[in-house]
Every structure is written in C-alpha cells, then in structure tokens.
Design a protein around this motif. Structure first.
Motif, mmCIF file in Angstrom:
data_model
loop_
_atom_site.group_PDB
_atom_site.id
_atom_site.type_symbol
_atom_site.label_atom_id
_atom_site.label_comp_id
_atom_site.label_asym_id
_atom_site.label_seq_id
_atom_site.Cartn_x
_atom_site.Cartn_y
_atom_site.Cartn_z
ATOM 1 N N PRO A 8 32.515 37.072 44.106
ATOM 2 C CA PRO A 8 32.585 37.287 42.671
ATOM 3 C C PRO A 8 33.927 36.832 42.112
ATOM 4 C CG PRO A 8 33.068 39.325 43.803
ATOM 5 C CD PRO A 8 32.700 38.303 44.863
ATOM 6 N N VAL A 9 33.894 36.329 40.895
ATOM 7 C CA VAL A 9 35.118 36.075 40.138
ATOM 8 C C VAL A 9 35.022 37.008 38.933
ATOM 9 C CG1 VAL A 9 36.496 34.399 38.851
ATOM 10 C CG2 VAL A 9 35.268 33.693 40.925
ATOM 11 N N LEU A 10 35.985 37.900 38.836
ATOM 12 C CA LEU A 10 35.941 38.960 37.835
ATOM 13 C C LEU A 10 36.972 38.731 36.741
ATOM 14 C CD1 LEU A 10 35.631 42.006 40.275
ATOM 15 C CD2 LEU A 10 33.811 40.579 39.322
ATOM 16 N N ALA A 11 36.745 39.359 35.600
ATOM 17 C CA ALA A 11 37.648 39.226 34.458
ATOM 18 C C ALA A 11 38.975 39.945 34.697
ATOM 19 C CB ALA A 11 36.980 39.766 33.196
ATOM 20 N N GLU A 12 38.955 40.985 35.536
ATOM 21 C CA GLU A 12 40.155 41.774 35.829
ATOM 22 C C GLU A 12 40.222 42.060 37.328
ATOM 23 O OE1 GLU A 12 40.292 45.344 33.389
ATOM 24 O OE2 GLU A 12 38.978 44.353 31.940
#
Length: 191
Positions: A8-12
């Motif tokens: 996953p690439v997350l916003a935070e």
C-alpha cells in the motif's frame, strides 16, 4: 528500493490512513524520508500531477528491499507456496517458475525453464557464489540435462530457496542444501 509484494501507498505514515495507490512486486521507488516503520516514497512508474518524480505517499519499510536484494526478497514471498508443475504464481509455482517470476518482477527477462536458465546465465565457479545466484541440478549429477534450480541465499551455510519437486516437502522452502540435492549439483550461475 523495490516493492517485494503488493504494497500500500498511504496518504500518511500510519496504519489506517487512506490508501492512495499500490506498488506492484518489483516496482521501483525513490525514498525521500523515513519516519519510524514508514518511508515517504515516489513511484516513478506512476506519473502524477502530485509530484513530478512519480506518485507520492508512505509505504511500510517491510514491504521494500534494496535493488540488489529485491529478487531474493520477492522469491521469499513464495515461501510455503505449493509446488505446481508449470506454475508461476503464489497459487502454485515450480522451481524454474520461481526464478522466472522473481526476476520478471524486477524487469529482468530470464528463460522459463531451468535448463534454459542454466544456459543463459553467466557461469559462477562453485564455491564463489553470492546470495541471489542460482544453483543448477541434474538428476544424474553429471549435468547432461539440468532439471532443477534454486536461489543461493547463504553460500557460507549452503542455504537455498527453491520449489522442491519431490520428497516430503512439495512447496517453496529455504533450507540447507540437502545431501541428496548436493549430489546432483552441477553448476552455479548469475543473472
């Protein structure tokens, strides 16, 4: 660095944050910052108006490996996968399929079958292997036809990662080179 699994690439930099994209196995990222167990990255293969370097976000450190270690790290994600003749996925894989799929994930084209892999790679003198090299085996131990391949993971302890096609375990394992297999070792190689 490269992703070793779908990541996953997350916003935070926290679990539960909004997922903004995903990295595919073998996808290269640029690392810009570390915060605990998280890395701020950009994914160059994913163009984005958010960042000229690629899609930005945070991903877990555990989902990435340095380029030089990424092929074996990707192969390790297959540990426990059932041996399936002709298989190339986590649903089932054979020995040469494990090698092919792991290299393919990082953009390195290698032949599909063990005998062709042995012919196509750069030969390595037995005893001079490095992690990530390959060991090739022939049923008769004389090299007339390579029938099995595995990743060298620790040359000092003769440890290999492979998909055994016979014996008590018919799934991907990382183990010291069994005596029966050692008797059929015919060469080593490097891509």
């Amino acid at each position: 660095m490269r992703a070793v699994r779908v990541a996953p690439v997350l916003a935070e930099p926290r679990a539960g944050a909004e997922q903004v994209t995903q990295l595919l196995p073998g996808e290269r990222v640029e690392v810009h910052q570390r915060e605990g167990d998280w890395l701020r990255v950009t994914a160059p293969a994913q163009a984005s108006a958010k960042d000229a370097l690629g899609y930005p976000g945070w991903t877990p450190v555990a989902d990435l490996a340095p380029d030089e270690e990424s092929v074996v790290a990707i192969a390790r994600t297959f540990l426990g996968t059932t041996y399936v003749w002709g298989g190339l996925t986590h649903d089932g894989v054979d020995c040469s399929g494990l090698v092919h799929a792991s290299f393919r994930a990082v953009g390195v084209a290698v032949p599909r079958d063990a005998s062709d892999q042995a012919s196509a790679c750069e030969p390595v003198t037995l005893g001079e292997e490095r992690p990530g090299d390959l060991w090739f085996f022939a049923k008769d131990g004389r090299g007339t036809r390579v029938t099995h391949v595995g990743f060298v993971t620790d040359p000092a302890t003769s440890t290999m990662l492979h998909a055994p096609d016979s014996g008590p375990r018919r799934y991907v394992v990382e183990e010291p080179l069994p005596d029966a297999r050692r008797a059929t070792l015919v060469s080593a190689g490097r891509f």
